[in-house]
Each structure stands twice: as structure tokens, then as C-alpha cells.
Motif scaffolding. Structure first.
Motif, PDB file in Angstrom:
ATOM      1  N   TYR A  21      21.457  75.010 -12.624  1.00  0.00           N
ATOM      2  CA  TYR A  21      20.501  73.858 -13.777  1.00  0.00           C
ATOM      3  C   TYR A  21      21.361  72.961 -13.406  1.00  0.00           C
ATOM      4  O   TYR A  21      21.315  71.555 -14.062  1.00  0.00           O
ATOM      5  CB  TYR A  21      21.069  74.311 -15.159  1.00  0.00           C
ATOM      6  N   GLU A  22      22.611  72.895 -13.242  1.00  0.00           N
ATOM      7  CA  GLU A  22      23.459  71.757 -12.874  1.00  0.00           C
ATOM      8  C   GLU A  22      23.555  69.891 -11.540  1.00  0.00           C
ATOM      9  O   GLU A  22      23.574  69.913 -11.725  1.00  0.00           O
ATOM     10  CB  GLU A  22      25.168  71.923 -13.341  1.00  0.00           C
ATOM     11  N   ARG A  23      22.870  71.898 -10.861  1.00  0.00           N
ATOM     12  CA  ARG A  23      22.392  70.875  -9.659  1.00  0.00           C
ATOM     13  C   ARG A  23      20.819  70.282  -9.511  1.00  0.00           C
ATOM     14  O   ARG A  23      21.321  69.313  -9.465  1.00  0.00           O
ATOM     15  CB  ARG A  23      22.769  71.542  -8.518  1.00  0.00           C
ATOM     16  N   THR A  24      20.087  70.555 -10.718  1.00  0.00           N
ATOM     17  CA  THR A  24      18.858  70.028 -10.791  1.00  0.00           C
ATOM     18  C   THR A  24      18.845  69.691 -12.359  1.00  0.00           C
ATOM     19  O   THR A  24      18.127  68.152 -12.119  1.00  0.00           O
ATOM     20  CB  THR A  24      18.409  71.320 -11.052  1.00  0.00           C
ATOM     21  N   VAL A 123      -0.903  71.402 -15.244  1.00  0.00           N
ATOM     22  CA  VAL A 123      -1.184  70.017 -14.451  1.00  0.00           C
ATOM     23  C   VAL A 123       0.595  69.298 -14.495  1.00  0.00           C
ATOM     24  O   VAL A 123       0.905  69.110 -15.763  1.00  0.00           O
ATOM     25  CB  VAL A 123      -1.980  69.062 -15.303  1.00  0.00           C
ATOM     26  N   GLY A 124       0.592  68.504 -13.771  1.00  0.00           N
ATOM     27  CA  GLY A 124       1.860  68.187 -13.836  1.00  0.00           C
ATOM     28  C   GLY A 124       2.947  68.812 -13.697  1.00  0.00           C
ATOM     29  O   GLY A 124       4.700  68.554 -13.751  1.00  0.00           O
ATOM     30  N   ILE A 125       3.112  70.257 -13.186  1.00  0.00           N
ATOM     31  CA  ILE A 125       4.563  70.891 -13.215  1.00  0.00           C
ATOM     32  C   ILE A 125       4.250  71.567 -11.502  1.00  0.00           C
ATOM     33  O   ILE A 125       3.779  72.222 -11.458  1.00  0.00           O
ATOM     34  CB  ILE A 125       4.589  72.482 -14.629  1.00  0.00           C
ATOM     35  N   VAL A 126       5.300  71.397 -11.507  1.00  0.00           N
ATOM     36  CA  VAL A 126       5.548  71.669  -9.835  1.00  0.00           C
ATOM     37  C   VAL A 126       7.359  72.419 -10.022  1.00  0.00           C
ATOM     38  O   VAL A 126       7.594  72.265 -10.991  1.00  0.00           O
ATOM     39  CB  VAL A 126       5.928  70.651  -8.635  1.00  0.00           C
ATOM     40  N   CYS A 127       7.028  73.534  -9.019  1.00  0.00           N
ATOM     41  CA  CYS A 127       7.730  75.113  -8.868  1.00  0.00           C
ATOM     42  C   CYS A 127       8.999  75.057  -7.495  1.00  0.00           C
ATOM     43  O   CYS A 127       7.754  74.679  -6.878  1.00  0.00           O
ATOM     44  CB  CYS A 127       7.535  75.445  -9.842  1.00  0.00           C
ATOM     45  N   THR A 150       5.847  64.012 -11.224  1.00  0.00           N
ATOM     46  CA  THR A 150       6.150  62.483 -11.342  1.00  0.00           C
ATOM     47  C   THR A 150       7.945  62.374 -10.595  1.00  0.00           C
ATOM     48  O   THR A 150       8.446  61.225  -9.929  1.00  0.00           O
ATOM     49  CB  THR A 150       6.430  62.163 -12.567  1.00  0.00           C
ATOM     50  N   ARG A 151       8.252  63.469 -11.014  1.00  0.00           N
ATOM     51  CA  ARG A 151      10.328  63.044 -10.384  1.00  0.00           C
ATOM     52  C   ARG A 151      10.617  64.364 -10.319  1.00  0.00           C
ATOM     53  O   ARG A 151      11.802  64.354  -9.310  1.00  0.00           O
ATOM     54  CB  ARG A 151      10.746  62.841 -11.509  1.00  0.00           C
TER      55      ARG A 151
END
Length: 184
Positions: A21-24, A123-127, A150-151
Motif C-alpha cells: 500500500y505504501e508503494r502504490t 468499469v474503470g477498475i484495473v488490477c 485513469t491513473r
């Protein structure tokens, strides 16, 4: 007994999940396989977290998430065949519903050690996800990071996710070896 195993896994995994989490600064998950579903047993997300469909204790089909694909790629062959032979439910417009495409994705996950999702659960989520393996290279859990399309570029974080899963794997193996020595 399952609760005890799950608690031990979460205890071992938490430092790795926190580091990830701290990295991303994106949503980090730990999941277990139950049948043809992933069950989310830990989730860390800050105030920027994406509106992912995952929730603590929630379930999703293995084929529609990166964490699920990581679990499925390293599952026993019979389960993998069972999932590939069954209809693959569509959760979003980009959910993979073709067994041939899913098989190629799983083979790639075995080759690289990571699995990806591109707006397949929502929609809108990548993983990106990676398996936590036992001594026989079977997934006992998986780790993932999800973010908004988007980011968040999941490929940029694949190595970090793979390293976190490998850290959990190694720590569980050391813990098991210690338990084996003390009982033997």
C-alpha cells in the motif's frame, strides 16, 4: 480451524500488504479461493481508493479479477478445468467470457507469476495479482493491487505485487518449517 488458518495468513501477510500500500497508495487485497470464487480476507485502501466492487468478506468469480486469476492459474488442474468448462459470467462489458482467452491469460500468469484485470470486474477498475504458494506451487492465497484505469498502470506495479506475494509465501514456509521441527 479455517478461521485459525485464515488468521495466521492475515497475520503473516499484513506487513507485506502495508508495504505494498505504501508503494502504490492504491487498494491492496488478500484473497483466498473458495470453490470458483475469491473471498477477500483483507483490504487496505486510503482516501483515494477506487470504487472497486471488492469488500472484506465479499466474493467475486475467479475469472473476473486479477486476484482470482492468480488463484486459478495456480490451482489444481481439476479446478482449473472445471472453471474453464463452465459458462463464464459477465460482470462488466470487458469481462473475459471466452475459455480460450482465459486459458491463455492463466498460462501467461503461470509463466510470469502475475495476473491482470482490465475493467473486467467493474468499469474503470484495473488490477494486478500474484499468488501466495504452498510447497507444491499451489496457490493458498493471492495478493493484488487495484486502482482506477485513469491513473493506475497495473504493469508498473507487477514486480511489487509479485514480491509481496513471494514474501508472504516465504514467511509461511518458514513458519511451517518451524512448526514441523517443534512437533517432530
Amino acid at each position: 480451524m479455517r478461521a485459525s488458518v485464515e488468521r495466521g495468513l492475515i497475520e503473516v501477510a499484513t506487513p507485506f500488504l502495508e508495504d505494498l500500500y505504501e508503494r502504490t497508495h492504491e487498494t491492496v487485497h488478500l484473497g483466498l479461493r473458495e470453490g470458483a470464487e475469491v473471498v477477500y480476507v483483507a483490504k487496505i485502501g486510503g482516501h483515494r481508493q477506487a470504487r472497486a466492487p471488492s469488500r472484506l468478506g465479499g466474493r467475486m468469480p475467479l475469472h473476473a479479477t486479477a486476484i482470482g486469476k492468480a488463484l486459478l492459474a495456480f490451482a489444481p488442474a481439476a479446478l482449473r478445468a472445471e472453471v474453464l468448462d463452465a459458462p463464464l459470467a459477465r460482470l462488466a462489458p470487458r469481462t473475459v467470457t471466452s475459455a480460450a482467452i482465459l486459458r491463455r491469460q492463466l498460462d501467461e500468469a503461470v509463466r510470469t507469476g502475475v495476473a491482470f484485470e482490465a475493467e473486467e470486474s467493474a468499469v474503470g477498475i484495473v488490477c494486478v495479482g500474484a499468488p501466495v504458494l504452498d510447497g507444491h506451487d499451489v496457490a493458498v492465497a493471492a495478493v493484488s493491487v487495484a486502482g482506477p484505469a485513469t491513473r493506475f498502470d497495473p504493469r508498473r506495479h507487477a514486480a511489487a505485487v509479485k514480491a509481496a506475494a513471494a514474501g508472504v509465501t516465504a514467511t509461511l514456509a518458514r513458519r511451517e518449517a518451524i512448526l514441523d521441527q517443534s512437533s517432530g
